[in-house]
Each structure stands twice: as C-alpha cells, then as structure tokens.
Motif scaffolding. Sequence first.
Motif, PDB file in Angstrom:
ATOM      1  N   PHE A  85       6.490  14.723  33.834  1.00 42.69           N
ATOM      2  CA  PHE A  85       6.824  13.421  33.461  1.00 42.69           C
ATOM      3  C   PHE A  85       7.838  12.941  34.616  1.00 42.69           C
ATOM      4  O   PHE A  85       7.603  11.814  35.106  1.00 42.69           O
ATOM      5  CB  PHE A  85       7.589  13.332  32.109  1.00 42.69           C
ATOM      6  N   ALA A  86       8.388  14.117  35.382  1.00 44.03           N
ATOM      7  CA  ALA A  86       8.973  13.635  36.376  1.00 44.03           C
ATOM      8  C   ALA A  86       8.201  13.591  37.577  1.00 44.03           C
ATOM      9  O   ALA A  86       8.719  12.621  38.566  1.00 44.03           O
ATOM     10  CB  ALA A  86       9.891  15.073  36.741  1.00 44.03           C
ATOM     11  N   ILE A  87       7.112  14.159  37.635  1.00 36.14           N
ATOM     12  CA  ILE A  87       6.093  13.780  38.799  1.00 36.14           C
ATOM     13  C   ILE A  87       5.403  12.406  38.596  1.00 36.14           C
ATOM     14  O   ILE A  87       5.295  11.706  39.539  1.00 36.14           O
ATOM     15  CB  ILE A  87       5.023  15.004  38.502  1.00 36.14           C
ATOM     16  N   GLN A  88       5.231  12.073  37.253  1.00 40.85           N
ATOM     17  CA  GLN A  88       4.782  10.750  36.959  1.00 40.85           C
ATOM     18  C   GLN A  88       5.486   9.427  37.421  1.00 40.85           C
ATOM     19  O   GLN A  88       5.176   8.486  37.830  1.00 40.85           O
ATOM     20  CB  GLN A  88       4.141  10.741  35.404  1.00 40.85           C
ATOM     21  N   LYS A  89       6.684   9.695  36.970  1.00 38.19           N
ATOM     22  CA  LYS A  89       7.545   8.717  37.239  1.00 38.19           C
ATOM     23  C   LYS A  89       7.649   8.257  38.461  1.00 38.19           C
ATOM     24  O   LYS A  89       7.726   6.644  38.696  1.00 38.19           O
ATOM     25  CB  LYS A  89       9.060   9.022  36.610  1.00 38.19           C
TER      26      LYS A  89
END
Length: 209
Positions: A25-29
């Motif tokens: 999720f930290a990569i996607q955001k």
Amino acid sequence: MGTTELVILALEVPLFAMFGNFLFFAIQKPLKWSNKAMILLSLVCYSLLCLYGILGFIPGNPLGLKSMWEMFVFGAIHGMLVGSIQSFSRTFFADLIPKSHESEFFALYGITDKGSSWMGPLIVAGIVQATGQIRLALVYCFLAFFLPIIFLAVGIDANKGMIAAGRKAPSSEDGERVKREGEKEEEKGGAVEMAPHVSHADVEEIDDV
C-alpha cells in the motif's frame, strides 16, 4: 527440515503477510498505481520467486532453495506477496461488481476461491508422486503465476469494467472511445437492431386475443 523450522515458517508467513499489506500500500500510494497494476506487480514477484527455486536444477549451483536461510527468506517474501495479492484481488474484484450486487458476487468469489483450493495441492502431490522431485512443482507454480499476468494485462479493461458496473463515471475520453468503437461496429455491419416500439393499444389487442 525439522519440526522447529516448519513451525518457524508457519509463524513467519502470516506475520510477513500483514507487513506486506502495509508495504505494498505504501508503494501504491505515491506511485498512484491501480489495483490491477498492483496485482500484476505481485504476480511478477511471485513468478521471479518461483524462478529462483527453479535455479536449483542447475548442477553445482549453490542457490535455488538449497539451504535453510533461503527457505526462511522464501517464506518471508511469500508471506508479503500473499498478503498483498489477496487484498488487492478483493479490492479489484469489488471495483468490477455492479452496484447492489456485492453479496451475490462475493458469494461466488468465496465459492470459487475455497472450492478450488484443493486443486493446487493435488497437482503438486501428483507431480511429486510421478517424478519424485518436489522442485518440479515450482515449474507448475511459475506457470500458475505467469499465465494470469498475460490474461489480466490483455484480457481485462479495468476502466471499461468500472464504468459498466457503475463504479466510475465515464470521462469525455471514454465517451469518444465508445463512440469510435460504435462507429467501427457499424462499419462492420455489427450494429444492433433496436426492438420495435410496442404501444399500449398493441398490448390491448394481444390481451383481447
């Protein structure tokens, strides 16, 4: 691999699965990638993980899941990937569900998910029984992760699916694209004939008959 190592792996996978959810999720955001793109990323990582295990077929190669530390690293990466791919798969599936039909489609999702969970272990067991090599099962796992990359990338238009499901309002670009596709269909003679209008008088005549 002894009982202690198996217990450590069994505890390691769910712990890293939780960590993997936050990591991806930290990569996607910041990248602003779609759920579909994140699923493709997870599938690519899974394919590479299987290829690493297949390296063990090379004679004299010290790598390829031949030592205990590799198994622990493999389990950690697997845990991070399984946590993320399950989350993004459900989110992406929800994006394509028509409104007010969530319960029906997620019921179908649950049936196909749990109902097919026996197939993978059965195939792996068949491969091991027929060949005597569990490493060959990684070839099956590689295909099971690599083929969906092609199907997902080529066969599913997430933008069109969300518009059709009513999850996203069509933009002007989408409208122009739909218009061009309709014009192409008409040129090919594929225009759909509209049903003739049935008036109230027609319905009364049918009732009298």
